[in-house]
Enzyme design. Structure first.
Site, PDB file in Angstrom:
ATOM      1  N   GLY A 129      -7.508   2.606 -11.018  1.00  0.00           N
ATOM      2  CA  GLY A 129      -8.140   3.618 -10.165  1.00  0.00           C
ATOM      3  C   GLY A 129      -8.301   3.129  -8.740  1.00  0.00           C
ATOM      4  O   GLY A 129      -9.286   2.447  -8.415  1.00  0.00           O
ATOM      5  N   THR A 131      -6.381   5.200  -5.760  1.00  0.00           N
ATOM      6  CA  THR A 131      -6.178   6.340  -4.853  1.00  0.00           C
ATOM      7  C   THR A 131      -7.309   7.374  -4.993  1.00  0.00           C
ATOM      8  O   THR A 131      -7.746   7.677  -6.100  1.00  0.00           O
ATOM      9  CB  THR A 131      -4.821   7.024  -5.153  1.00  0.00           C
ATOM     10  N   GLU A 251       3.950  -5.960  -8.723  1.00  0.00           N
ATOM     11  CA  GLU A 251       4.110  -4.559  -9.130  1.00  0.00           C
ATOM     12  C   GLU A 251       5.330  -3.936  -8.444  1.00  0.00           C
ATOM     13  O   GLU A 251       6.134  -3.239  -9.078  1.00  0.00           O
ATOM     14  CB  GLU A 251       2.849  -3.768  -8.780  1.00  0.00           C
TER      15      GLU A 251
HETATM   16  C1  LIG Z   1       2.920  10.414 -10.492  1.00  0.00           C
HETATM   17  C2  LIG Z   1       1.953   9.587  -9.711  1.00  0.00           C
HETATM   18  C3  LIG Z   1       1.272   8.559 -10.339  1.00  0.00           C
HETATM   19  C4  LIG Z   1       0.345   7.806  -9.632  1.00  0.00           C
HETATM   20  N1  LIG Z   1      -0.393   6.850 -10.302  1.00  0.00           N
HETATM   21  C5  LIG Z   1      -1.408   6.235  -9.640  1.00  0.00           C
HETATM   22  C6  LIG Z   1      -2.305   5.372 -10.345  1.00  0.00           C
HETATM   23  O1  LIG Z   1      -2.153   5.142 -11.550  1.00  0.00           O
HETATM   24  N2  LIG Z   1      -3.350   4.846  -9.671  1.00  0.00           N
HETATM   25  C7  LIG Z   1      -3.558   5.089  -8.342  1.00  0.00           C
HETATM   26  O2  LIG Z   1      -4.521   4.567  -7.793  1.00  0.00           O
HETATM   27  N3  LIG Z   1      -2.725   5.888  -7.648  1.00  0.00           N
HETATM   28  C8  LIG Z   1      -1.664   6.472  -8.269  1.00  0.00           C
HETATM   29  N4  LIG Z   1      -0.837   7.320  -7.591  1.00  0.00           N
HETATM   30  C9  LIG Z   1      -1.109   7.600  -6.177  1.00  0.00           C
HETATM   31  C10 LIG Z   1      -0.060   7.040  -5.217  1.00  0.00           C
HETATM   32  O3  LIG Z   1      -0.225   5.656  -5.113  1.00  0.00           O
HETATM   33  C11 LIG Z   1      -0.257   7.798  -3.896  1.00  0.00           C
HETATM   34  O4  LIG Z   1       0.164   9.134  -4.113  1.00  0.00           O
HETATM   35  C12 LIG Z   1       0.503   7.184  -2.776  1.00  0.00           C
HETATM   36  O5  LIG Z   1      -0.007   5.897  -2.507  1.00  0.00           O
HETATM   37  C13 LIG Z   1       0.411   8.041  -1.515  1.00  0.00           C
HETATM   38  O6  LIG Z   1      -0.907   8.425  -1.267  1.00  0.00           O
HETATM   39  P1  LIG Z   1      -1.283   9.971  -1.029  1.00  0.00           P
HETATM   40  O7  LIG Z   1      -0.660  10.768  -2.116  1.00  0.00           O
HETATM   41  O8  LIG Z   1      -2.729  10.111  -0.848  1.00  0.00           O
HETATM   42  O9  LIG Z   1      -0.544  10.351   0.317  1.00  0.00           O
HETATM   43  P2  LIG Z   1      -1.161  10.301   1.772  1.00  0.00           P
HETATM   44  O10 LIG Z   1      -1.811   8.994   2.031  1.00  0.00           O
HETATM   45  O11 LIG Z   1      -1.955  11.530   1.990  1.00  0.00           O
HETATM   46  O12 LIG Z   1       0.172  10.373   2.633  1.00  0.00           O
HETATM   47  C14 LIG Z   1       0.988  11.557   2.647  1.00  0.00           C
HETATM   48  C15 LIG Z   1       2.293  11.224   3.342  1.00  0.00           C
HETATM   49  O13 LIG Z   1       2.005  10.779   4.680  1.00  0.00           O
HETATM   50  C16 LIG Z   1       2.538   9.485   4.893  1.00  0.00           C
HETATM   51  N5  LIG Z   1       1.656   8.724   5.776  1.00  0.00           N
HETATM   52  C17 LIG Z   1       0.305   8.588   5.689  1.00  0.00           C
HETATM   53  N6  LIG Z   1      -0.133   7.787   6.664  1.00  0.00           N
HETATM   54  C18 LIG Z   1       0.956   7.388   7.362  1.00  0.00           C
HETATM   55  C19 LIG Z   1       1.169   6.510   8.484  1.00  0.00           C
HETATM   56  N7  LIG Z   1       0.156   5.891   9.099  1.00  0.00           N
HETATM   57  N8  LIG Z   1       2.419   6.320   8.929  1.00  0.00           N
HETATM   58  C20 LIG Z   1       3.489   6.957   8.349  1.00  0.00           C
HETATM   59  N9  LIG Z   1       3.349   7.796   7.290  1.00  0.00           N
HETATM   60  C21 LIG Z   1       2.097   7.989   6.810  1.00  0.00           C
HETATM   61  C22 LIG Z   1       2.624   8.853   3.514  1.00  0.00           C
HETATM   62  O14 LIG Z   1       3.564   7.812   3.478  1.00  0.00           O
HETATM   63  C23 LIG Z   1       3.006  10.057   2.659  1.00  0.00           C
HETATM   64  O15 LIG Z   1       4.406  10.241   2.730  1.00  0.00           O
HETATM   65  C24 LIG Z   1       0.131   8.062  -8.263  1.00  0.00           C
HETATM   66  C25 LIG Z   1       0.852   9.087  -7.627  1.00  0.00           C
HETATM   67  C26 LIG Z   1       1.742   9.843  -8.334  1.00  0.00           C
HETATM   68  C27 LIG Z   1       2.457  10.960  -7.636  1.00  0.00           C
END
Ligand SMILES: Cc1cc2nc3c(=O)[nH]c(=O)nc-3n(C[C@H](O)[C@H](O)[C@H](O)COP(=O)(O)OP(=O)(O)OC[C@H]3O[C@@H](n4cnc5c(N)ncnc54)[C@H](O)[C@@H]3O)c2cc1C
Length: 393
Positions: A129, A131, A251
């Site tokens: 946990g 995100t 990872e």
């Molecule tokens: C199927 C799935 C499984 C997952 N499993 C887990 C899990 O088990 N545990 C967990 O903790 N998380 C998990 N995640 C979460 C995953 O790690 C996040 O979705 C990922 O890190 C991106 O975060 P976000 O979705 O909040 O996107 P955001 O942070 O909102 O970003 C959205 C987009 O904007 C871009 N962006 C944001 N800031 C910048 C910047 N400064 N410069 C350039 N681009 C930027 C990002 O790269 C992305 O493309 C999972 C996600 C998915 C889809």
């Protein structure tokens, strides 16, 4: 040149016994198995059990705690083969590596209590946990709070995309123990906890499944005055982000193997179909418009595999490998996506028919460009930490 003469840095079937063992298991779990699960959004319990019973999921746990104590590359090969066989390691990979934080930073009591049970599969540590819905990639601003109250911490907040939480006994949880405004560096004041979910589900912890593009058993998790004992803290209070980040290179390297496996599956599937499908009185694979995208994706995946192997070797040798771990994650996820696109195009309309598994694998491989770290953040890392460009965020 036989396999034994193959230089380590070149792709070849290293760890052939492991590959054969995984392939044998995967043969019992064909495309129809994964398609049915996908349609029912179900968890691959039988596959996870088979992999656990064969000892593959304890690959990285040292022998003294009942695991196989194998190198990172060997564990990666397990994941790669699952994907190359058309399956998905999403339900199994976390059981392999989430324990790394406990292994490296846990107390002796935590290690002796949990690692042998994780190795045998009696306990599942597959929920991670980190995100949160409002802060996303900006981890240091996460809002889940852990406040010490006597011999307990009280947790309030929310996580999103916590995969496999409904199929896990333990959760590794990152929460803020010191408010952001009170710390010197924003990476300080976060702590990591090993939460025994069996004690808190319905008692401070609520889990809701998320309907998603792929069958990843992912959830959102709510913490409402959840009490956990102080003994749940892993490592030092306030140092949790660093404890978790220690495992991130591993990872990234491991999940890169999954992309390499995907690329292999797509290429093999494309080539087979392109040779068999006859249109205009010739196999479609005779057309360069079909051949070239497959060949280009193959080239990209071979190059990415070299980087995956280099990163694994450097990790195993204890060398700093942040650059290589990030590069192999980037290159392998892009190569798999290129191979997936070529496969969809090669299959024409049949790519959309579920029974071919092409659309399922296409959806599934896409996630590697977003999670566990998105492509943009890898590029930011490379720009700033490798190339010395200004920090962009
Ligand atoms: C199927 C799935 C499984 C997952 N499993 C887990 C899990 O088990 N545990 C967990 O903790 N998380 C998990 N995640 C979460 C995953 O790690 C996040 O979705 C990922 O890190 C991106 O975060 P976000 O979705 O909040 O996107 P955001 O942070 O909102 O970003 C959205 C987009 O904007 C871009 N962006 C944001 N800031 C910048 C910047 N400064 N410069 C350039 N681009 C930027 C990002 O790269 C992305 O493309 C999972 C996600 C998915 C889809």
């Amino acid at each position: 040149m036989n396999n034994n003469d193959t230089p380590k840095a070149l792709p070849g079937d290293d760890y052939s016994e492991i590959r054969d063992g995984v392939r044998r298991i995967c043969a019992d779990f064909p495309g129809s198995y994964w398609r049915n699960l996908d349609e029912q959004e179900a968890y691959p319990s039988d596959f996870v059990k088979a992999m656990t019973d064969a000892g593959f999921l304890s690959a990285l746990i040292p022998e003294e705690y009942g695991g196989a104590g194998l190198p990172l590359r060997a564990a990666g090969v397990v994941l790669e083969e699952i994907h190359a066989c058309g399956g998905n390691a999403g339900a199994t990979h976390a059981q392999m590596y989430t324990m790394g934080t406990v292994l490296r930073h846990g107390s002796q009591v935590q290690k002796e209590t949990y690692l042998p049970q994780i190795a045998s599969g009696v306990l599942r540590l597959q929920a991670f946990g980190v995100t949160e819905p409002t802060t996303g990639s900006d981890t240091t601003r996460l809002k889940t709070r852990a406040v010490r109250d006597g011999d307990h911490y009280v947790i309030n907040g929310q996580k999103i995309w916590t995969s496999r939480a409904l199929h896990s006994d333990l959760m590794l949880l990152l929460a803020r123990t010191t408010p952001l405004e009170e710390v010197e560096r924003r990476t300080d004041g976060l702590s990591v906890f090993l939460v025994d979910m069996r004690e808190v589900i319905g008692n401070g912890m609520t889990i809701r499944p998320i309907k998603a593009m792929i069958n990843h058993n992912t959830t959102e998790v709510f913490f409402d005055n959840m009490h956990i004992p102080v003994s749940s803290l892993v490592g030092q209070e306030g140092n949790g982000l660093r404890h978790i980040m220690d495992g991130m290179n591993a990872e990234r390297i491991l999940v890169s193997h999954e992309s390499i496996g995907d690329a292999k599956w797509f290429t093999k599937t494309s080539v087979r179909y392109a040779n068999e499908r006859v249109v205009f009185n010739r196999p479609i694979g005779q057309n360069q418009g079909i051949q070239f995208p497959i060949a280009k994706a193959y080239a990209a995946s071979q190059a990415a595999e070299l980087m995956v192997r280099l990163a694994s070797d450097m990790f195993e040798a204890g060398l700093p490998c942040g650059e290589q771990a990030n590069l192999c994650k980037l290159l392998s996820s892009e190569a798999a996506w290129e191979a997936a696109e070529a496969c969809v195009q090669t299959h024409g309309g049949f790519a959309y028919a579920r029974e071919y598994d092409v659309e399922r694998k296409w959806r599934e491989c896409r996630v590697q460009r977003t999670a566990p770290i998105s492509t943009n953040l890898i590029l930011s890392y490379v720009a700033e930490h490798v190339l010395g460009l200004p920090r962009s965020y």
